[in-house]
Design a protein around this motif. Structure first.
Motif, mmCIF file in Angstrom:
data_model
loop_
_atom_site.group_PDB
_atom_site.id
_atom_site.type_symbol
_atom_site.label_atom_id
_atom_site.label_comp_id
_atom_site.label_asym_id
_atom_site.label_seq_id
_atom_site.Cartn_x
_atom_site.Cartn_y
_atom_site.Cartn_z
ATOM 1 N N PRO A 99 44.014 45.356 40.003
ATOM 2 C CA PRO A 99 44.540 44.003 40.211
ATOM 3 C C PRO A 99 44.843 43.263 38.914
ATOM 4 O O PRO A 99 45.697 42.377 38.880
ATOM 5 C CB PRO A 99 43.430 43.307 40.999
ATOM 6 N N ARG A 102 48.367 44.779 38.016
ATOM 7 C CA ARG A 102 49.405 44.664 39.038
ATOM 8 C C ARG A 102 50.216 43.373 38.860
ATOM 9 O O ARG A 102 49.672 42.269 38.817
ATOM 10 C CB ARG A 102 48.736 44.660 40.414
ATOM 11 N N LEU A 129 46.059 45.020 48.760
ATOM 12 C CA LEU A 129 46.576 44.205 47.662
ATOM 13 C C LEU A 129 47.904 43.580 48.097
ATOM 14 O O LEU A 129 48.622 44.141 48.922
ATOM 15 C CB LEU A 129 46.797 45.066 46.413
#
Length: 432
Positions: A99, A102, A129
Motif C-alpha cells: 500500500p 501503490r 486494495l
C-alpha cells in the motif's frame, strides 16, 4: 495524490538526441516535476537499459525515476520492447501489493506503457486494495504512423489493434490536441472518456530575445531555422525547395538545419547527403547550413538567433518545436497537420501551410520578410504560449483529469485478469 507514471522507453533521465529520446522524455520529466511542485508525489517507471543504473534515482524533490527489470538491461529500439511488457507489468503488480507503493492513479505514456499499466492493475486488483485507475497518453498513434510511413513503419504488426483495445480498457485517454481526438474516435474511443490536455513548454527557459529583433531590415538574410530529427518525413526538403522558388530576386533567406548526428559525423548521414544534393541541384547550397545535433540546453539560444522557424513535416502527432519557438517570440511556418493545427494560430502567431507544398512555404517566407508582420506574430505567439501552454496550466489540467478518474474508480467494472502467457502480447513481438 500519489501518482505513478510509466514511460517504458523514454526515461526522464535520458540524454536527448539519442535514439528514441526526444519530446516524450521532456514531457514526462517536466510534467512530473510540475506535479511534484504542486504537492503531489510521482514515481516514473521506465525500463532498465543499463545494469549499473540504481533501481531508484531522484529526479527532483517529490519525483523518483524507478528502473524496472524487463528484458535485457541494455539499450534496445523501442519497436523491439513489446515482448517485455508482460514482465514489466508483472513487476509493477508485485510492487503495487504494498500500500505504501501503490499509486492513486497510473498514467501510461505511449501505447506499450499502457499495456504494462493494465496488466499491473488487473493482476494487483485483489479486492482488498482500492482499484488503480489507468490514464493513457499515446503521444503518437500507430494508425497515423502506418498511414504516412507505409512499409517503412517498423512498429509491431499488432500495434493498431492493441491501441484499439487500450481505448476501450483504460479509464481515460488524455489527447494532446483536437486532431488526435478525431483519430481516437476512429479507434473506437468514446468522447466521454477522452480529455484534451496539450503538451507544455518551460516559459522560464524559452524566452524572447531582442538581439535580432532590435535591428531594422538592413539587407541581412532572413534567418530561417529548421529544428528536429533529420528524417525524410520531417519535410526539410520542402523548405529547401521553397528557397529555390524564391529565386535570386526574392528576399535573401538563409536556412539553418539543426538536428541529426554530431557536426563531425554529418558527411556520413544519408539524410544530410540527400538534402545537400538537393540544395546543390537547386542552386541554393550556399544558403543552407547544417548544424548537426544540438543539446536541449542549446535550443533556446539557437531559437533566439533566428527570425522564423519552419516546421513542415508530412505529419506530426503534436510537435514541441512550434511551442518552443512561440515561447521565444518567434513566428512559425507550420504544416497544417496534427497538433500544429492547435498550437499555431494562422495569421495570428504564425502561418499554416499544406504539407509537402514548397510553393506555400515560399509564399509564407515572402510575407514574413516584412519585419513588422513577423514581429507582430512573434509577440502574439509568446502571449498565447503564456496563456495556454505553460507547465503550470498543463499540470493543473492533468491533475484535474486524475482526480476525475480516482473519484470514479470505485464504480469501475472489474476487468478480467491477463495470464502470464497473454497471447496478443507474446505473439505481437515481430516487426513489419
Amino acid at each position: 495524490m500519489k501518482i505513478g507514471m510509466i514511460s517504458e522507453h523514454a526515461s526522464p533521465l535520458a540524454v536527448l538526441g539519442e535514439a528514441d529520446a526526444g519530446g516524450q522524455n521532456v514531457h514526462v520529466a517536466a510534467l512530473a516535476q510540475r506535479l511534484a511542485a504542486d504537492g503531489h508525489t510521482v514515481d516514473v517507471y521506465t525500463r532498465r537499459d543499463d545494469p549499473a543504473v540504481p533501481e531508484r534515482v531522484p529526479l527532483t524533490e517529490g519525483v523518483d525515476v524507478v528502473h524496472v527489470d524487463a528484458g535485457p538491461p541494455e539499450r534496445l529500439p523501442k519497436d523491439e520492447l513489446l515482448r517485455w511488457m508482460n514482465q514489466f507489468g508483472d513487476d509493477l503488480a508485485a510492487r503495487f501489493t504494498d500500500p505504501g507503493v501503490r499509486p492513486d492513479v497510473l498514467h501510461a505514456h505511449f501505447w506499450m506503457s499502457g499495456l504494462a499499466a493494465l496488466r499491473a492493475t488487473r493482476r494487483s486488483d485483489d479486492g482488498h486494495l482500492p482499484a488503480v485507475p489507468v490514464v493513457q497518453t499515446f503521444h503518437a498513434l500507430g494508425s497515423v504512423k502506418r498511414r504516412y510511413q507505409g512499409a517503412a513503419d517498423t512498429s509491431p504488426t499488432a500495434r493498431i489493434s492493441l491501441e484499439k483495445s487500450l481505448c476501450a480498457d483504460v479509464d481515460l485517454v488524455i489527447a494532446t490536441c483536437q486532431d488526435e481526438v478525431r483519430e481516437l474516435r476512429e479507434l473506437g474511443a468514446s468522447d466521454d472518456r477522452v480529455r484534451v490536455v496539450p503538451c507544455g513548454v518551460d516559459l522560464g527557459v524559452f524566452t524572447p530575445g531582442a538581439a535580432r529583433a532590435q535591428h531594422a531590415d538592413d539587407g541581412r538574410p532572413l534567418r530561417l531555422l529548421s529544428l528536429g530529427r533529420l528524417v525524410e518525413r520531417k519535410g526539410v526538403a520542402t523548405v529547401v525547395e521553397a528557397l529555390a522558388r524564391l529565386g535570386r530576386h526574392g528576399p535573401p533567406v538563409e536556412l539553418l538545419v539543426a538536428g541529426g548526428p554530431p557536426l563531425g559525423e554529418l558527411d556520413r548521414d544519408p539524410e544530410v547527403r540527400r538534402l545537400r544534393a538537393q540544395a546543390e541541384r537547386l542552386g541554393v547550397a550556399d544558403r543552407v547550413r547544417f548544424l548537426g545535433a544540438v543539446s536541449h540546453e542549446e535550443v533556446p539560444e539557437l531559437l533566439r538567433s533566428a527570425d522564423v522557424v519552419a516546421c513542415t513535416p508530412w505529419y506530426e502527432p503534436f510537435g514541441i518545436v512550434p511551442l518552443e519557438a512561440a515561447a521565444c517570440g518567434l513566428p512559425v511556418i507550420a504544416s497544417a497537420v496534427g497538433g500544429m493545427l492547435d498550437t499555431v494560430a494562422h495569421e495570428r502567431t504564425g502561418l499554416l501551410v499544406p504539407p509537402r507544398d514548397p510553393a506555400a512555404v515560399a509564399d509564407a517566407l515572402l510575407r514574413l520578410a516584412d519585419r513588422r508582420f513577423r514581429l507582430r506574430l512573434g509577440a502574439a505567439a509568446r502571449v498565447r504560449a503564456e496563456r495556454q501552454y505553460g507547465w503550470v496550466s498543463v499540470a493543473r489540467q492533468t491533475a484535474e483529469a486524475y482526480a476525475e478518474v480516482v473519484s470514479s474508480s470505485s464504480a469501475r467494472t472489474p476487468l478480467p485478469q491477463w495470464s502470464a502467457t497473454d497471447a496478443p502480447l507474446v505473439s505481437a513481438g515481430g516487426n513489419r
